[in-house]
Design a protein around this motif. Structure first.
Motif, mmCIF file in Angstrom:
data_model
loop_
_atom_site.group_PDB
_atom_site.id
_atom_site.type_symbol
_atom_site.label_atom_id
_atom_site.label_comp_id
_atom_site.label_asym_id
_atom_site.label_seq_id
_atom_site.Cartn_x
_atom_site.Cartn_y
_atom_site.Cartn_z
ATOM 1 N N PHE A 63 0.835 -1.193 0.000
ATOM 2 C CA PHE A 63 0.000 0.000 0.000
ATOM 3 C C PHE A 63 0.876 1.251 0.000
ATOM 4 N N TYR A 64 1.949 1.221 0.789
ATOM 5 C CA TYR A 64 2.906 2.333 0.840
ATOM 6 C C TYR A 64 3.498 2.578 -0.554
ATOM 7 N N GLN A 65 3.871 1.503 -1.237
ATOM 8 C CA GLN A 65 4.461 1.657 -2.565
ATOM 9 C C GLN A 65 3.466 2.238 -3.557
ATOM 10 N N SER A 66 2.212 1.812 -3.470
ATOM 11 C CA SER A 66 1.213 2.373 -4.390
ATOM 12 C C SER A 66 1.006 3.868 -4.118
ATOM 13 N N LYS A 67 1.023 4.255 -2.847
ATOM 14 C CA LYS A 67 0.914 5.681 -2.511
ATOM 15 C C LYS A 67 2.114 6.456 -3.053
ATOM 16 N N SER A 68 3.282 5.836 -2.932
ATOM 17 C CA SER A 68 4.504 6.482 -3.411
ATOM 18 C C SER A 68 4.459 6.680 -4.926
ATOM 19 N N ILE A 69 3.974 5.688 -5.644
ATOM 20 C CA ILE A 69 3.859 5.803 -7.107
ATOM 21 C C ILE A 69 2.853 6.890 -7.472
ATOM 22 N N LYS A 70 1.705 6.886 -6.797
ATOM 23 C CA LYS A 70 0.697 7.923 -7.062
ATOM 24 C C LYS A 70 1.241 9.314 -6.754
ATOM 25 N N GLN A 71 2.035 9.414 -5.664
ATOM 26 C CA GLN A 71 2.620 10.704 -5.311
ATOM 27 C C GLN A 71 3.591 11.155 -6.395
ATOM 28 N N THR A 72 4.390 10.241 -6.904
ATOM 29 C CA THR A 72 5.355 10.578 -7.961
ATOM 30 C C THR A 72 4.622 11.054 -9.220
ATOM 31 N N LEU A 73 3.539 10.373 -9.567
ATOM 32 C CA LEU A 73 2.755 10.791 -10.732
ATOM 33 C C LEU A 73 2.154 12.187 -10.511
ATOM 34 N N ALA A 74 1.652 12.426 -9.309
ATOM 35 C CA ALA A 74 1.069 13.739 -8.993
ATOM 36 C C ALA A 74 2.148 14.817 -9.032
ATOM 37 N N GLU A 75 3.357 14.498 -8.585
ATOM 38 C CA GLU A 75 4.453 15.472 -8.640
ATOM 39 C C GLU A 75 4.805 15.810 -10.085
ATOM 40 N N GLY A 76 4.747 14.807 -10.964
ATOM 41 C CA GLY A 76 4.974 15.077 -12.394
ATOM 42 C C GLY A 76 3.900 15.977 -12.966
ATOM 43 N N GLN A 77 2.657 15.714 -12.576
ATOM 44 C CA GLN A 77 1.548 16.559 -13.034
ATOM 45 C C GLN A 77 1.683 17.982 -12.494
ATOM 46 N N LEU A 78 2.189 18.093 -11.266
ATOM 47 C CA LEU A 78 2.388 19.410 -10.659
ATOM 48 C C LEU A 78 3.431 20.207 -11.450
ATOM 49 N N GLU A 79 4.494 19.553 -11.843
ATOM 50 C CA GLU A 79 5.527 20.246 -12.631
ATOM 51 C C GLU A 79 4.944 20.767 -13.938
ATOM 52 N N GLU A 80 4.097 19.944 -14.562
ATOM 53 C CA GLU A 80 3.452 20.381 -15.808
ATOM 54 C C GLU A 80 2.485 21.529 -15.541
ATOM 55 N N LEU A 93 -3.220 19.848 -6.707
ATOM 56 C CA LEU A 93 -2.136 18.861 -6.813
ATOM 57 C C LEU A 93 -1.205 18.919 -5.600
ATOM 58 N N GLU A 94 -0.938 20.135 -5.119
ATOM 59 C CA GLU A 94 -0.092 20.260 -3.922
ATOM 60 C C GLU A 94 -0.762 19.641 -2.700
ATOM 61 N N ALA A 95 -2.077 19.840 -2.585
ATOM 62 C CA ALA A 95 -2.821 19.231 -1.470
ATOM 63 C C ALA A 95 -2.839 17.706 -1.594
ATOM 64 N N LYS A 96 -2.977 17.235 -2.810
ATOM 65 C CA LYS A 96 -2.989 15.790 -3.066
ATOM 66 C C LYS A 96 -1.642 15.168 -2.705
ATOM 67 N N ILE A 97 -0.558 15.835 -3.094
ATOM 68 C CA ILE A 97 0.794 15.348 -2.790
ATOM 69 C C ILE A 97 1.023 15.338 -1.277
ATOM 70 N N ALA A 98 0.576 16.390 -0.609
ATOM 71 C CA ALA A 98 0.728 16.452 0.857
ATOM 72 C C ALA A 98 -0.081 15.342 1.528
ATOM 73 N N ARG A 99 -1.263 15.052 0.981
ATOM 74 C CA ARG A 99 -2.097 13.987 1.536
ATOM 75 C C ARG A 99 -1.448 12.610 1.312
ATOM 76 N N TYR A 100 -0.802 12.421 0.182
ATOM 77 C CA TYR A 100 -0.088 11.159 -0.053
ATOM 78 C C TYR A 100 1.057 11.003 0.949
#
Length: 182
Positions: A63-80, A93-100
């Motif tokens: 579960f931790y790894q899936s959260k980490s992957i989702k966080q990484t994807l959200a960070e990529g979206q944030l950069e865009e 996106l920043e709130a989503k990343i903080a929640r992850y």
């Protein structure tokens, strides 16, 4: 003249010795079997606890790894999103990343999941520490039962006494396996 009763110290016959050993050894076999059954019950309980904690830790790390992957994807979206001017999307996106990263309300943030998985690993290791003691204890109880049976067949009190010693060591190891004094 009063008759004197003279007791002779003649050795017991084989059948008399066999009857004595059967009485004593039979009762001791029952207790050794009882200790063996209790030992097996305890060992299975600790083994089951260790296995359960292993599986729970593995699931929590997944579960931790899936959260980490989702966080990484959200960070990529944030950069865009930062390349554009959509402030609302950037804030979401920043709130989503903080929640992850951390979500104390549900306990499903990465920090909380990592702490939970580590606690499950500690509980697993604590349960596994009992195993070797209880395994050797069970082996000694079985050996004591075999020695007791052999003492009956051979009509040998030395084997009977040896089995009592082996059983006592088994009982001490069983107590150590349960309470983990050292």
């Amino acid at each position: 003249m009063a008759e004197e009763i003279v007791l002779e110290n003649k050795p017991l016959s084989r059948s008399e010795r066999e009857a004595q050993i059967k009485d004593k050894a039979g009762l001791v076999i029952v207790f050794m079997a009882l200790f063996l059954a209790a030992n097996t019950y305890l060992a299975n309980g600790f083994s089951s606890t260790a296995q359960t904690n292993l599986l729970q830790a593995s699931n929590t790390y997944g579960f931790y790894q899936s959260k980490s992957i989702k966080q990484t994807l959200a960070e990529g979206q944030l950069e865009e999103a930062k390349k554009g001017t959509d402030r609302e999307r950037i804030a979401k996106l920043e709130a989503k990343i903080a929640r992850y990263e951390s979500e104390p309300a549900t306990g499903e943030g990465k920090r909380e999941l990592l702490a939970k998985a580590q606690a499950q690993e500690v509980a697993r290791e604590a349960a596994r520490a009992h195993g070797p003691w209880l395994t050797f204890s069970g082996m000694l109880f079985q050996l004591a039962i075999v020695l007791l049976s052999a003492s009956i067949l051979a009509v040998n009190t030395k084997m009977y006494k040896a089995s009592l010693g082996v059983g006592a060591v088994g009982l001490a190891l069983m107590a150590q396996g349960y309470w983990l004094w050292f």
